[in-house]
Design a protein around this motif. Structure first.
Motif, short mmCIF file in Angstrom:
data_model
loop_
_atom_site.label_atom_id
_atom_site.label_comp_id
_atom_site.label_asym_id
_atom_site.label_seq_id
_atom_site.Cartn_x
_atom_site.Cartn_y
_atom_site.Cartn_z
N ASP A 109 44.29 44.70 52.15
CA ASP A 109 44.34 45.71 51.10
C ASP A 109 42.94 45.89 50.54
OD1 ASP A 109 44.65 47.18 48.72
OD2 ASP A 109 46.69 46.44 48.45
N TYR A 110 42.28 46.99 50.94
CA TYR A 110 40.91 47.23 50.51
C TYR A 110 40.83 47.72 49.07
CZ TYR A 110 39.10 46.54 55.20
OH TYR A 110 38.75 45.97 56.39
N ALA A 111 41.92 48.25 48.53
CA ALA A 111 41.91 48.70 47.14
C ALA A 111 42.01 47.52 46.18
CB ALA A 111 43.04 49.69 46.90
N ARG A 112 42.92 46.60 46.46
CA ARG A 112 43.12 45.45 45.58
C ARG A 112 42.29 44.24 45.97
NH1 ARG A 112 47.39 46.19 42.20
NH2 ARG A 112 48.88 47.86 42.71
N ASN A 113 41.60 44.32 47.11
CA ASN A 113 40.78 43.21 47.58
C ASN A 113 41.64 41.95 47.80
OD1 ASN A 113 38.14 42.64 48.43
ND2 ASN A 113 37.72 41.44 46.59
N GLU A 114 42.74 42.14 48.55
CA GLU A 114 43.69 41.06 48.79
C GLU A 114 44.08 41.02 50.27
OE1 GLU A 114 46.28 41.14 44.61
OE2 GLU A 114 47.02 42.19 46.40
N LEU A 115 44.54 39.84 50.69
CA LEU A 115 45.20 39.69 51.98
C LEU A 115 46.65 39.30 51.74
CD1 LEU A 115 42.64 37.69 54.17
CD2 LEU A 115 43.10 40.13 54.22
N THR A 116 47.54 39.84 52.56
CA THR A 116 48.95 39.46 52.53
C THR A 116 49.32 38.89 53.89
OG1 THR A 116 49.54 41.15 50.90
CG2 THR A 116 51.31 40.30 52.27
N PHE A 117 49.96 37.72 53.88
CA PHE A 117 50.39 37.07 55.12
C PHE A 117 51.91 37.08 55.20
CE2 PHE A 117 46.31 35.10 54.12
CZ PHE A 117 45.65 35.15 55.33
N TRP A 118 52.44 37.39 56.38
CA TRP A 118 53.86 37.25 56.66
C TRP A 118 54.00 36.20 57.77
CZ3 TRP A 118 51.58 41.99 55.78
CH2 TRP A 118 52.14 42.80 54.79
N SER A 295 43.28 52.31 41.67
CA SER A 295 43.51 50.86 41.49
C SER A 295 42.30 50.01 41.80
CB SER A 295 44.71 50.39 42.34
OG SER A 295 45.89 51.00 41.88
N THR A 296 41.10 50.58 41.81
CA THR A 296 39.90 49.78 42.07
C THR A 296 38.92 49.89 40.91
OG1 THR A 296 38.73 51.56 43.20
CG2 THR A 296 40.11 50.15 44.55
N ARG A 297 38.09 48.87 40.79
CA ARG A 297 36.95 48.89 39.89
C ARG A 297 35.85 48.01 40.51
NH1 ARG A 297 38.26 52.88 38.06
NH2 ARG A 297 38.56 53.52 35.89
N PHE A 298 35.29 48.51 41.62
CA PHE A 298 34.28 47.74 42.34
C PHE A 298 32.87 47.98 41.80
CE2 PHE A 298 37.24 48.14 46.24
CZ PHE A 298 37.98 47.05 45.83
N TYR A 299 32.70 49.02 40.98
CA TYR A 299 31.37 49.39 40.50
C TYR A 299 31.37 49.46 38.97
CZ TYR A 299 30.91 50.92 45.38
OH TYR A 299 30.90 50.98 46.75
N PRO A 300 31.62 48.35 38.28
CA PRO A 300 31.74 48.40 36.81
C PRO A 300 30.48 48.91 36.12
CG PRO A 300 31.56 46.13 37.59
CD PRO A 300 31.77 46.98 38.80
N GLN A 301 29.30 48.73 36.75
CA GLN A 301 28.05 49.17 36.13
C GLN A 301 27.97 50.68 36.02
OE1 GLN A 301 28.45 47.98 39.13
NE2 GLN A 301 27.07 48.90 40.63
N LEU A 302 28.81 51.40 36.77
CA LEU A 302 28.77 52.86 36.74
C LEU A 302 29.85 53.45 35.83
CD1 LEU A 302 28.19 53.61 40.54
CD2 LEU A 302 26.50 53.55 38.72
N THR A 303 30.64 52.59 35.18
CA THR A 303 31.73 53.07 34.33
C THR A 303 31.29 54.14 33.31
OG1 THR A 303 32.90 50.97 34.57
CG2 THR A 303 33.54 52.37 32.72
N PRO A 304 30.13 54.00 32.66
CA PRO A 304 29.75 55.02 31.67
C PRO A 304 29.60 56.43 32.22
CG PRO A 304 28.45 53.02 31.38
CD PRO A 304 29.17 52.88 32.68
N ILE A 305 29.40 56.56 33.51
CA ILE A 305 29.23 57.91 34.06
C ILE A 305 30.33 58.28 35.05
CG2 ILE A 305 26.75 58.13 33.66
CD1 ILE A 305 26.25 57.20 36.50
#
Length: 367
Positions: A109-118, A295-305
């Protein structure tokens, strides 16, 4: 410094039906993803998912022993025998190889930065679709596509790519920035890019896999790892899941199938440009907007713009960049090559904020 151990036993918990999913955050995504696992319930340790090693598991010396249980947050991932390595092996990060991962399906999951195992794998197409389609809607509604895993080589699953009308076999890896081709087998349609300090990359348009065509991929040139000589002469490279330009991907290894989200053309271009420019770009028709995928926030430094329209990058109008990214003509390939080669030197971006104010900023991607 870590000592090294290798698990030679196979995964013993194969099931006929996929077990409940086990979710773990990814701590580091470049190269092989790094996650935290517990051995026999002890404090978690970092493991890399290494899909291109013949070894099953490599761990620290005190964890040697038979039938050791690997778990995530108290949920059993599998059991394996951990044995001492030969004395000439160098210490490395703990890692999980294919002979252990073979017994499960793995969701990225590239949006949540997670792996799911079954554990046990063999997901039904409906289950795979249900998991992938849980990603928040982004513009148009996404769909699902799949491709067969042709076989498992000694070290990784093998899939087929279609490049310039030619079918080739490559190893499939989980992670980012690991695609490559063996010397002498680099696609003629790839355009070299000097990307980053000493970087030797190339961009390649219109790569087919399964039923989808990827507008662009990024790959390494001149790598020393040659799967033709080390594994199988029919395998000419490696391909990473990040290049699928999907937010969610499943490798069902027991079921021998790859599932991936099919985004719209604009959303695929959004992901491609976001990777190259190291800022969250959302393509909307003829506009580029500074906005992360849902559902992502990978670039918090850009939040103001955030929500600002991108007017120019390196003096090039957004419309010109989008035209090049959507049409892989020789002229556009040359344009993108020159543009991307300047990224790592730092570059200027002109924005229009939601209130109408136009500002210019200099961005310096991490080196």
């Amino acid at each position: 410094m870590l000592s090294l151990f290798v698990a030679t036993a196979t995964y013993v918990a194969l099931q006929t039906k996929a077990a409940s999913p086990i979710v773990v955050p990814i701590k580091f995504f470049y190269g092989d993803p790094i996650i935290s696992l517990s051995i026999d319930g002890k404090a978690p340790q970092d493991f890399g998912l290494n899909m291109t090693t013949r070894h099953s598991i490599m761990v620290q010396s005190e964890d040697a022993g038979p039938a050791r249980q690997l778990s995530i947050n108290g949920k059993t991932l599998g059991t394996a025998n951990l044995e001492a390595p030969a004395t000439n092996l160098h210490p490395v990060l703990n890692s999980l190889g294919l002979s252990f991962l073979n017994g499960m399906a793995i969701g990225v999951d590239y949006a949540r930065n997670e792996l799911t195992f079954w554990p046990g794998g063999r997901l039904s197409p409906e289950d795979a679709k249900g998991w992938i389609m849980k990603a928040p809607k982004w513009g148009t509604t996404s769909t699902l596509w799949s491709a067969p895993i042709l076989r498992k080589a000694e070290v990784a699953p093998v899939v087929a790519l279609s490049i310039a009308g030619q079918k080739i076999s490559v190893l499939l890896r989980i992670g980012q920035q690991g695609s490559s081709f063996a010397r002498g087998d680099e696609p003629a349609s790839g355009v070299p890019v000097e990307y980053g300090p000493g970087g030797n990359h190339a961009i390649l348009p219109r790569v087919g896999i399964g039923s989808t065509i990827l507008p662009w991929i990024l790959y390494f040139r001149g790598v020393s790892y040659d799967p033709r000589k080390e594994i199988d002469p029919t395998i000419v490279g490696t391909f990473t899941t990040e290049n699928l330009l999907a937010r969610r991907v499943i490798l069902d290894l027991p079921g021998n199938v790859l599932y991936a989200e099919q985004l719209s053309a604009d959303e695929q271009v959004s992901m491609f440009l976001s990777e190259w420019f190291q800022m969250p770009i959302d393509v909307q028709g003829e506009k580029m907007v500074l906005r992360e995928m849902p559902s992502t926030r990978f670039y918090p430094q850009l939040t103001p713009i955030y929500e600002s329209e991108i007017l120019e990058i390196m003096g090039q109008p957004a419309k010109t960049i989008l035209s090049a990214a959507r049409d892989a003509s020789p002229e556009h390939l040359t344009f993108l090559k020159l543009l991307f080669e300047r990224v790592w030197q730092g570059f200027k971006v002109k924005f229009k904020k939601p209130n109408g104010e136009v500002i210019e900023a200099t961005l310096s991607p991490p080196k």
